[in-house]
Design an enzyme around this catalytic site. Sequence first.
Site, mmCIF file in Angstrom:
data_model
loop_
_atom_site.group_PDB
_atom_site.id
_atom_site.type_symbol
_atom_site.label_atom_id
_atom_site.label_comp_id
_atom_site.label_asym_id
_atom_site.label_seq_id
_atom_site.Cartn_x
_atom_site.Cartn_y
_atom_site.Cartn_z
ATOM 1 N N SER A 29 32.343 47.346 -0.688
ATOM 2 C CA SER A 29 31.326 46.564 -1.382
ATOM 3 C C SER A 29 31.888 45.993 -2.673
ATOM 4 O O SER A 29 32.746 46.580 -3.319
ATOM 5 C CB SER A 29 30.124 47.453 -1.732
ATOM 6 O OG SER A 29 29.556 47.984 -0.556
ATOM 7 N N GLY A 77 3.982 -15.102 5.096
ATOM 8 C CA GLY A 77 3.213 -14.687 6.269
ATOM 9 C C GLY A 77 4.075 -14.548 7.506
ATOM 10 O O GLY A 77 5.235 -14.965 7.558
ATOM 11 N N ARG A 86 0.814 -1.227 0.000
ATOM 12 C CA ARG A 86 0.000 0.000 0.000
ATOM 13 C C ARG A 86 0.845 1.274 0.000
ATOM 14 O O ARG A 86 0.324 2.364 -0.231
ATOM 15 C CB ARG A 86 -0.946 -0.005 1.206
ATOM 16 C CG ARG A 86 -2.134 -0.935 0.997
ATOM 17 C CD ARG A 86 -2.926 -1.134 2.269
ATOM 18 N NE ARG A 86 -3.431 0.117 2.795
ATOM 19 C CZ ARG A 86 -3.747 0.323 4.075
ATOM 20 N NH1 ARG A 86 -3.587 -0.651 4.962
ATOM 21 N NH2 ARG A 86 -4.199 1.478 4.464
ATOM 22 N N GLN A 127 14.276 -14.112 4.740
ATOM 23 C CA GLN A 127 13.060 -14.883 4.460
ATOM 24 C C GLN A 127 12.840 -14.773 2.959
ATOM 25 O O GLN A 127 12.327 -13.770 2.475
ATOM 26 C CB GLN A 127 11.882 -14.279 5.245
ATOM 27 C CG GLN A 127 10.571 -15.020 5.053
ATOM 28 C CD GLN A 127 9.384 -14.238 5.625
ATOM 29 O OE1 GLN A 127 9.475 -13.050 5.915
ATOM 30 N NE2 GLN A 127 8.255 -14.918 5.788
ATOM 31 N N ARG A 171 26.470 27.100 5.324
ATOM 32 C CA ARG A 171 26.760 25.740 4.887
ATOM 33 C C ARG A 171 27.831 25.085 5.745
ATOM 34 O O ARG A 171 28.470 25.739 6.570
ATOM 35 C CB ARG A 171 27.112 25.765 3.406
ATOM 36 C CG ARG A 171 25.891 26.091 2.539
ATOM 37 C CD ARG A 171 26.268 26.387 1.110
ATOM 38 N NE ARG A 171 27.091 25.299 0.584
ATOM 39 C CZ ARG A 171 27.881 25.397 -0.484
ATOM 40 N NH1 ARG A 171 27.944 26.557 -1.139
ATOM 41 N NH2 ARG A 171 28.595 24.375 -0.883
ATOM 42 N N LYS A 213 9.118 -0.935 2.839
ATOM 43 C CA LYS A 213 8.313 -0.115 3.737
ATOM 44 C C LYS A 213 9.073 0.377 4.950
ATOM 45 O O LYS A 213 8.989 1.557 5.323
ATOM 46 C CB LYS A 213 7.091 -0.912 4.187
ATOM 47 C CG LYS A 213 6.170 -0.110 5.062
ATOM 48 C CD LYS A 213 4.863 -0.817 5.331
ATOM 49 C CE LYS A 213 5.069 -1.994 6.259
ATOM 50 N NZ LYS A 213 3.760 -2.563 6.686
#
Lengths: 462, 462, 462
Positions: free
Chosen positions: C406, C79, C17, C74, C334, C24
Amino acid sequence: MENPLSVIVLAAGEGVRMRSGLPKVLHRLCGKPMLRILLDTLEGLSPRRLLLVIGHGADMVKETIGPGYEYILQEEQLGTGHAVMVTEKFLEPDDVNLLIMAGDVPLVTKDTLEGFTRFFLEKRGDAALITMEPEDPSGYGRILRDSSGEVRGIVEEEDASREEIAIKEVNASIYIFRREALFRCLRHIGRDNRKGEYYLTDAIRELVKGGGKVLAWKSTDPTEVLGINSRDQLAEAVRIMQKRINQHWMSQGVTIVDPRQTYIEMDVQIERDTIIHPFTFLKGSTKIGEACEIGPFCRIQNSILGKDVVVEESVIRECVIDEGARIGPYASLRPGTHVSSRAKVGTFVELKNTQLGRGSKVPHLSYMGDALIGEDVNIGAGSITCNYDGVSKHQTVIEDEAFIGSDTMFIAPVRIGKGAVTGAGSAITKDVPPESLGVERAEQRNIKDWRKRRSGEQGGKR
Amino acid sequence: MENPLSVIVLAAGEGVRMRSGLPKVLHRLCGKPMLRILLDTLEGLSPRRLLLVIGHGADMVKETIGPGYEYILQEEQLGTGHAVMVTEKFLEPDDVNLLIMAGDVPLVTKDTLEGFTRFFLEKRGDAALITMEPEDPSGYGRILRDSSGEVRGIVEEEDASREEIAIKEVNASIYIFRREALFRCLRHIGRDNRKGEYYLTDAIRELVKGGGKVLAWKSTDPTEVLGINSRDQLAEAVRIMQKRINQHWMSQGVTIVDPRQTYIEMDVQIERDTIIHPFTFLKGSTKIGEACEIGPFCRIQNSILGKDVVVEESVIRECVIDEGARIGPYASLRPGTHVSSRAKVGTFVELKNTQLGRGSKVPHLSYMGDALIGEDVNIGAGSITCNYDGVSKHQTVIEDEAFIGSDTMFIAPVRIGKGAVTGAGSAITKDVPPESLGVERAEQRNIKDWRKRRSGEQGGKR
Amino acid sequence: MENPLSVIVLAAGEGVRMRSGLPKVLHRLCGKPMLRILLDTLEGLSPRRLLLVIGHGADMVKETIGPGYEYILQEEQLGTGHAVMVTEKFLEPDDVNLLIMAGDVPLVTKDTLEGFTRFFLEKRGDAALITMEPEDPSGYGRILRDSSGEVRGIVEEEDASREEIAIKEVNASIYIFRREALFRCLRHIGRDNRKGEYYLTDAIRELVKGGGKVLAWKSTDPTEVLGINSRDQLAEAVRIMQKRINQHWMSQGVTIVDPRQTYIEMDVQIERDTIIHPFTFLKGSTKIGEACEIGPFCRIQNSILGKDVVVEESVIRECVIDEGARIGPYASLRPGTHVSSRAKVGTFVELKNTQLGRGSKVPHLSYMGDALIGEDVNIGAGSITCNYDGVSKHQTVIEDEAFIGSDTMFIAPVRIGKGAVTGAGSAITKDVPPESLGVERAEQRNIKDWRKRRSGEQGGKR
């Protein structure tokens, strides 16, 4: 299927509670006027005709909604019944069954309207209406049923008795009528009520009185038929729509970290395994590829992103971003920009109508406008395309593998050849040939003890 | 109306659960200390006097709240009853009826306090108190009533029996007392309870015991009397206040796209048909004109915006923005800035103490500080006013219709004449006369095959 | 305490799902894969062993989670019962009691698992399971009890009868088994059910059938045992975790203005009297000192902030910020950056791997990368370290009290001496000695009436 329905949308009202200069049905919801959203849903039903009754702000409505609909002007607004009356002379013989609803119900879905239509056609009523039981029924007309459960009328809240007010089942104001039965009844209704209006709901009572068959179809989701009468309800509708859209994309395999903080408009498409961080807007016709990571603090509009794109703290409008590109934080990508695969647009960078080639980088503090930038180019911080000379815009071309020094000014039109280099702080007015260095710079002078002397002159605060 | 009330606000407590170095009543809510909010509400009642009992952090409270109140120091904090006792010697003969409440209840409204006062005066009680039935009564004193429903006392939660704990009606800790009755009873209360404190609530019990008349007025909105004892409750109060303010503006015709994501402070004013997008803060004394579009991601503080202004992803503080101006995305407008009508401040632009004339544009990557910019001026990307020489600040004047090339440095003080132009990348140290070009630039040199040779030298990674 | 538990985590499922290419259990929650969160909690129990059953995306799981666990493959997923069967041959004699649970339950707390374990050990059962009564039980296995209240089994929803579906108590899928009892029962279970799988829950039924003692421990907080099967549930888990973390910090004396809009990850530390404004992310191992003010619109990751730091609208990653520094609005700090006390990083400023000394300022539009900046330095707007020459990175050193004009370009490696000054718009290629002025600039020329003439040439739109 039978003869398709003809649809009448009532969109003439002012919407006094909106307190607005804009007609109510033009207020926007997830990027679109609410009437536009409803019309898109209604067109999904493939109706025979779609008639719009307009009144307040009629010209604005026509202009915003555009051609393709039959507009009918209701000059005086004397109620919903009256609005339907004015449509009569525009109806054609084949307009047999009429779906009638208000233009302020944008959340209704095609599935619901189809189910309701099937119900009407199967049960062969003279009229059918959608009812619901919202948590707070105030403001809605109440459904009156007789002891056997049959609908016997609808009473508007302002005309309801105390007992009627207590009824929980309300009128969603979505109807289907057999046209002939409807107009027969409308001839008998008056306006002897608190508002002095002709109510369409009174036609239901007349129908029942004349032995007509009125069917009620109860909606299980009251949010679908929420009518928007105030800014508060508009906000509520936004919330419902937002939730509905986000649920859809989550079910399709998109991670939305916090759906309460994520605004995705209706026409957006997203591939699976993309992660949307909070405080993100995806707007217009945006398409997002697989496994992207978008947000936080992003606004992306009408843009197409390939797979594996990362966007942080940025605004992107009408752009194409290819696979593996990285954008932000703090970038603004403006219309006509194409960022190619694996390219990088960094911090405080604005691109406008610019092609950025594969693997190229504009890491910091730059404005590239009307620029054609090749592959594997590096643009130094503070570089700017001087694309506008006060009269018109000109193009800057930077070929593959060029290395642009910081604070380079490109006096466009100008071309930087393949593999060429520009010196930091240069105003580049002439083309730079491939593999060459273009530099505009005076000699650095160091003036000894300058500060000491100057401080002396000025009384010397340091 | 009768003799106005005298008000005593108890603000001496530490607020242990806040875990703070700041006295509890100074914690802020929507931009103001909670005590400030309450005092503003109380002043709306035009009380005879306003006495503040302070203790913990008394100096901080006085300094933050300022003059205009009668501060009474409670040196030892021995409970609410004790706090009232210390006020006794400051009372005057005309202080007949006393409204007594804690300083941590900022959400109470003037309407509620007026209703409560009228109730007390009409019913002619010896005391009255506000009660409520919150969803979760824990933490509050429970109201004890006798079989006929008359109030017979209040029990603090820590002293309540299991049966008393189950009582839903609680004490909102807002009282009116006949002064004479109050102090008569206070003489009889002790501190034989779990906290070892004199409880004001015990005066209620004494009053009842002595045959006094105690009235209870039930508040229908428990959120109004929420007392703030923890940061969690502070956050809850912010949410309630935010909702209340947003509801108000929506009812006035402002679209707030998502009221959960919009923070509007109390003194803000907004005209109708303005749209506020999510993630927006409107703070202080901000005024927003009609039909503006603000947000997303904006913070606007103490600023005045005319009609039809658009602001996106920007921070604006102490500015005036005239009709039709457009700001952002990513602009920072600092105090003293005035953006005139139809002017545009674009992306990565900071303005400080700057006048930007009608129709002028600063589209990208610029800093304009202490600048006077005329009408229809265009400022190229990367332009900067060098307003600070390390000692003081100087002004830059740019006259109407000037066209400033990208990366122009203005070594202030300097003046650019009407219609003058500056060349991209120029450091402008001298005034530029009207209609003239000012340019500071060396000759561009192109050095052929520079890169190839250099790569050779360096071993040549490209 | 007795012999510690051995833990088996079932993490082999695909999670259909989720509609994801990622297994998942690797989906992230507050910055960490959900399995990682669970494993951290489980390690807090000091288990004897921790066995992970993996299957779908086994290599990805191993790589993400890393060494230190015993992975059991597995190969076929038949199940939950089957998953446990495959572990049998890896068990050792001392693995007496087994805690078995799925890997998709990240919200469970150490307290709950310890309580459950104590319960099992004290009651001496053959098996124990956690049950709960969520508001919406759909999707969960229902607990079957006999008339005396003893657990007699669990039925999966897809196999449940209508009556069983109505049961409110559900299986949280967290079990402890006596190992011997478990494997004895597993031999008897089949896969004759709708999914054709071996259910671990069937072992419970077998145990009961064989007279075993099965205990149920009801969890009072169903949010703890929420299993994540869809993106929707993932978002819900994020919300629960976020709320839990925010509540904690509020109780510790941190003001979180709106906890719904604040994302604090698990490992973050915050001192008291810090205020977190809405729309703020604190991530990774971030530590925030006392009385800071953070937000709005901030993202801070793996960084350490001293006391009294103010950060507005900024992104900070892997940095150290000392006491009293001010950052933003619109700064990007950073990795490798250290901002010293009382220093200021302003608007549209990016620092990377840079030391900024005490009291120094970078107020606007600058990029400082690989720079070592002393104390009380002022960096003019638009200044940039040209740290990258296309081949490697070089350092810029700016000594104490330097005043940088500047738009100064530092062609690194370069050194600006103590108290030195650079002229605005200079490309500094050579070191500037202390107290000296370094300037690279041509002479400014003013060309009279240039614009008039040029407009004439071009046909002259202004």
